[in-house]
Design a protein around this motif. Structure first.
Motif, PDB file in Angstrom:
ATOM      1  N   SER A 196      17.493   1.509 -32.802  1.00 36.72           N
ATOM      2  CA  SER A 196      16.995   1.904 -33.870  1.00 36.72           C
ATOM      3  C   SER A 196      17.086   1.368 -35.191  1.00 36.72           C
ATOM      4  O   SER A 196      17.909   1.899 -36.035  1.00 36.72           O
ATOM      5  CB  SER A 196      17.565   3.329 -34.030  1.00 36.72           C
ATOM      6  N   ARG A 220      12.658  12.402 -42.494  1.00 39.49           N
ATOM      7  CA  ARG A 220      13.026  13.779 -42.011  1.00 39.49           C
ATOM      8  C   ARG A 220      12.673  14.678 -43.251  1.00 39.49           C
ATOM      9  O   ARG A 220      12.433  14.326 -44.284  1.00 39.49           O
ATOM     10  CB  ARG A 220      14.641  13.803 -41.809  1.00 39.49           C
ATOM     11  N   ARG A 261      26.544   3.674 -28.604  1.00 39.72           N
ATOM     12  CA  ARG A 261      25.620   5.057 -29.163  1.00 39.72           C
ATOM     13  C   ARG A 261      25.902   5.956 -28.260  1.00 39.72           C
ATOM     14  O   ARG A 261      26.080   6.108 -27.021  1.00 39.72           O
ATOM     15  CB  ARG A 261      24.244   4.520 -28.934  1.00 39.72           C
ATOM     16  N   ILE A 293      26.371   3.762 -33.539  1.00 42.84           N
ATOM     17  CA  ILE A 293      25.348   4.691 -33.890  1.00 42.84           C
ATOM     18  C   ILE A 293      25.772   6.169 -33.490  1.00 42.84           C
ATOM     19  O   ILE A 293      25.536   6.491 -32.302  1.00 42.84           O
ATOM     20  CB  ILE A 293      23.964   4.212 -32.911  1.00 42.84           C
ATOM     21  N   MET A 294      25.908   6.871 -34.489  1.00 39.06           N
ATOM     22  CA  MET A 294      26.259   8.275 -34.269  1.00 39.06           C
ATOM     23  C   MET A 294      25.287   9.306 -34.174  1.00 39.06           C
ATOM     24  O   MET A 294      24.726   9.645 -35.229  1.00 39.06           O
ATOM     25  CB  MET A 294      27.003   8.757 -35.663  1.00 39.06           C
ATOM     26  N   ASP A 295      24.934   9.571 -32.902  1.00 39.48           N
ATOM     27  CA  ASP A 295      23.653  10.113 -32.694  1.00 39.48           C
ATOM     28  C   ASP A 295      23.944  11.486 -32.019  1.00 39.48           C
ATOM     29  O   ASP A 295      24.834  11.638 -31.117  1.00 39.48           O
ATOM     30  CB  ASP A 295      22.531   9.183 -31.909  1.00 39.48           C
ATOM     31  N   TYR A 327      26.776   4.084 -38.263  1.00 37.48           N
ATOM     32  CA  TYR A 327      25.379   4.140 -38.895  1.00 37.48           C
ATOM     33  C   TYR A 327      25.248   5.709 -39.423  1.00 37.48           C
ATOM     34  O   TYR A 327      25.419   6.518 -38.422  1.00 37.48           O
ATOM     35  CB  TYR A 327      24.484   3.836 -37.905  1.00 37.48           C
ATOM     36  N   ALA A 328      25.272   5.807 -40.405  1.00 45.33           N
ATOM     37  CA  ALA A 328      25.240   7.109 -41.160  1.00 45.33           C
ATOM     38  C   ALA A 328      23.879   7.832 -41.251  1.00 45.33           C
ATOM     39  O   ALA A 328      23.492   8.816 -41.203  1.00 45.33           O
ATOM     40  CB  ALA A 328      26.089   7.526 -42.246  1.00 45.33           C
ATOM     41  N   PHE A 329      23.118   6.642 -42.154  1.00 46.82           N
ATOM     42  CA  PHE A 329      21.665   7.092 -42.424  1.00 46.82           C
ATOM     43  C   PHE A 329      20.552   5.860 -42.341  1.00 46.82           C
ATOM     44  O   PHE A 329      21.122   4.872 -42.904  1.00 46.82           O
ATOM     45  CB  PHE A 329      21.720   7.821 -43.678  1.00 46.82           C
ATOM     46  N   SER A 330      19.707   5.986 -41.558  1.00 48.56           N
ATOM     47  CA  SER A 330      18.770   4.900 -41.654  1.00 48.56           C
ATOM     48  C   SER A 330      17.785   4.992 -42.577  1.00 48.56           C
ATOM     49  O   SER A 330      17.478   6.009 -43.304  1.00 48.56           O
ATOM     50  CB  SER A 330      18.170   4.836 -40.310  1.00 48.56           C
ATOM     51  N   ARG A 337      18.652   2.920 -27.330  1.00 40.00           N
ATOM     52  CA  ARG A 337      17.969   2.079 -28.318  1.00 40.00           C
ATOM     53  C   ARG A 337      18.636   1.670 -29.364  1.00 40.00           C
ATOM     54  O   ARG A 337      19.733   2.119 -29.843  1.00 40.00           O
ATOM     55  CB  ARG A 337      16.685   2.579 -28.761  1.00 40.00           C
ATOM     56  N   ASN A 368      15.315   7.480 -41.434  1.00 35.61           N
ATOM     57  CA  ASN A 368      15.858   8.857 -41.744  1.00 35.61           C
ATOM     58  C   ASN A 368      15.114   9.601 -43.098  1.00 35.61           C
ATOM     59  O   ASN A 368      15.120  10.732 -42.995  1.00 35.61           O
ATOM     60  CB  ASN A 368      17.277   8.982 -41.692  1.00 35.61           C
TER      61      ASN A 368
HETATM   62  C1  IPE Z   1      19.710   6.683 -35.931  1.00 40.53           C
HETATM   63  O1  IPE Z   1      19.695   7.910 -35.236  1.00 40.53           O
HETATM   64  C2  IPE Z   1      20.457   6.565 -37.235  1.00 40.53           C
HETATM   65  C3  IPE Z   1      21.689   7.064 -37.382  1.00 40.53           C
HETATM   66  C4  IPE Z   1      22.557   7.506 -36.352  1.00 40.53           C
HETATM   67  C5  IPE Z   1      22.034   7.299 -38.730  1.00 40.53           C
HETATM   68  P1  IPE Z   1      18.331   8.635 -35.391  1.00 40.53           P
HETATM   69  O2  IPE Z   1      18.300   9.773 -34.435  1.00 40.53           O
HETATM   70  O3  IPE Z   1      17.667   8.653 -36.427  1.00 40.53           O
HETATM   71  O4  IPE Z   1      17.434   7.394 -34.366  1.00 40.53           O
HETATM   72  P2  IPE Z   1      16.035   7.674 -33.516  1.00 40.53           P
HETATM   73  O5  IPE Z   1      15.009   7.741 -34.531  1.00 40.53           O
HETATM   74  O6  IPE Z   1      16.010   8.822 -32.630  1.00 40.53           O
HETATM   75  O7  IPE Z   1      15.983   6.097 -32.993  1.00 40.53           O
END
Ligand code: IPE
Ligand code: IPE
Ligand code: MG
Length: 272
Positions: free
Chosen positions: A211, A86, A203, A33-35, A77-80, A209, A83
């Motif tokens: 997500s 946004r 993550r 999960i690339m955050d 995970y590039a785009f949920s 989490r 997302n």
């Molecule tokens: C999760 O990251 C989705 C990706 C990494 C693509 P978000 O930054 O959107 O996650 P939340 O909403 O803070 O949990």
């Protein structure tokens, strides 16, 4: 087995860290999960997109590391689905970045014998981005050195719903009877069908989490959460994550005594 404490390891070079990994205890499949791209940019007084763009370098590092170590599957995970909530400007810029990434990276993926696949409700992507997704999927379909799966417009619950819907259609058509439905059968309807479940989930950015990522597939995955923001998460950080993973004892419901009968199964595969 990995040696040294986490702080001792931090000071080692990438080469040293790599040499200290136990080759037989590497994960077969890493999910990420690339955050933290937005926060990375904000810390530098830059627009959020600067973080997303810089994050591409981390993606390249992960692909190269998996390839170098012989890890066969990487899912990012590039785009949920969430997302899409946004601001439109960020969504549009992300879609353009995806398209640009695919254009830029196609040759490198071919050279690295990497198979690219997208999972998620990709038909909701803008037409030109979807066309590039399909093109890169087609042109890398025959490779299997590394399976790169990119989750785009992805949600774990929707994935399960879509799988159940297709299964219900097959029951309705009479090709499946309800008594044949078990975990393996349902797994066959998921978009990750054919990939082993992730052994390690990373993550970045300090959030702890899931997500809505790979809800089914992460049932027994080892979780690694790090405060490092995605654009800063490079080969060195991934090697530290792998060392952390190699310290874990994966029990899959069994007791420690049972495992010590088979010490080489310490970070081993899930037994039936
Ligand atoms: C999760 O990251 C989705 C990706 C990494 C693509 P978000 O930054 O959107 O996650 P939340 O909403 O803070 O949990
Ligand atoms: C992850 O970084 C990338 C995507 C979700 C597309 P974020 O954009 O979520 O970065 P933060 O969480 O706001 O720092
Ligand atoms: Mg985020």
């Amino acid at each position: 087995m990995t040696k040294g404490t986490a702080t001792e390891l931090e000071h080692l070079s990438d080469g040293e860290l790599q040499a200290l990994l136990a080759p037989d205890l590497l994960p077969h499949h890493i999910a990420i999960i690339m955050d933290g791209n937005g926060r990375w940019a904000a810390q530098r007084g830059l627009p959020r997109m600067a973080g997303h763009t810089e994050g591409i370098k981390s993606v390249r590092d992960m692909i190269d590391l998996c390839r170098d170590l012989g890890i066969k599957a990487l899912t990012i995970y590039a785009f949920s689905q969430e997302n899409w909530k946004r601001p439109a400007a960020e969504i549009n810029a992300l879609m353009l970045l995806l398209e640009r990434y695919l254009q830029m990276e196609l040759e490198a993926l071919i050279e690295k014998e990497t198979r690219f696949r997208a999972i998620g409700r990709v038909t909701t992507l803008p037409e030109s981005a979807l066309a590039w997704v399909r093109k890169v999927e087609r042109e890398t379909a025959h490779f299997d050195r590394l399976n790169l799966t990119v989750a785009l417009s992805y949600g774990g619950r929707s994935e399960i719903v879509d799988a159940v819907r297709r299964l219900a259609e097959d029951v309705h058509a009479g090709t499946v009877t309800p008594d044949r439905i078990d975990e393996d059968l349902l797994e066959g309807y998921l978009s990750t069908h054919g990939l082993p479940d992730p052994d390690l989930l990373i993550r970045t950015s300090g959030e702890t989490r899931i997500s809505n990522f790979l809800l089914w597939q992460l049932a027994y995955t080892e979780m690694y959460f790090t405060p490092t923001l995605w654009p800063d998460f490079r080969r060195h950080d991934a090697l530290l994550a792998l060392h952390d993973y190699q310290r874990r004892e994966r029990r899959f419901g069994q007791t420690r005594d049972q495992l010590s009968d088979h010490p080489d199964e310490r970070v081993g595969k899930r037994s039936a």
